[in-house]
Design a protein around this motif. Sequence first.
Motif: not given
Length: 277
Positions: A2-4, A6-8, A229-230, A233, A237
């Motif tokens: 989920d999107f959360l 990926l933000i993490k 994906p994790f 990302a 980053s």
Amino acid sequence: MDFLMLIKAIILGLVEGLTEFAPVSSTGHMIIVDDVWLQSEEFLGKYVANTFKIVIQLGSILAVVVVFRNRFIDLLGLGRLNKKSVSATNNRLKLSQVIVGLIPAGILGVLFEDYIDEHLFSIETVLIGLVVGAILMIIADVFGPKQPKTETVDQITYKQAFTVGLIQCLSLWPGFSRSGSTISGGVLVGMSHRTASDFTFIMAVPIMAGASFISLLKNWEYFTLDAMPFFIAGFISAFVFALLSIRFFLKLINKIKLVPFAIYRILLVVVIYIVYF
């Protein structure tokens, strides 16, 4: 994925990128950001989370390769540095000097890897490493030569390289910081802060890349499509923020030296202590 999550991943990559090569201990920051706040092990599992931390470290390593690409090309004998980067004596940093600097910590790391992983990765040991490392940095600024004789990495001697390598062994203690120990060591043996930083970053690539690739081979089974994906990302980053932080740090280090980073480390210890205890 989920999107959360990926933000993490992006946040953890940011923390890795900003702190891996500054003398502030990326381990200490990961404790605060990941263990206390994001808790990646809870949503990824212990082994996938550990593999992720290896992946983002590779992103930071790639940033160093990009910044020092001409230097690495020259060290490997694949080309020539441009004339502006060559010292007046036409001497250049040699690959053998880098290897000499890597030998002490490399040997101890191989011999004591399991012991370090099993017994030294705790909050208490990291706090000790942060404080003792800060003291070393203050000593380097106070007692190091006021007028360094070694102004570029091309002037580094084998004796200096080996001495810095010996001091780098201290960074095997979690929280001590590889860059904190090696920059301090370089300053104490007569390098300018910028020269010590350049040498630190150059030495970091082979030792970190080697350790990371060995760890990746051990954890290859955790590279699943769901986690990819994790990983991607976090890698991107870490690369981007490491690239920015390295360039900024190298412009700044000769001006502010090590004491401000030492003070920051001590404040970090206070924060970690309050959060945990």
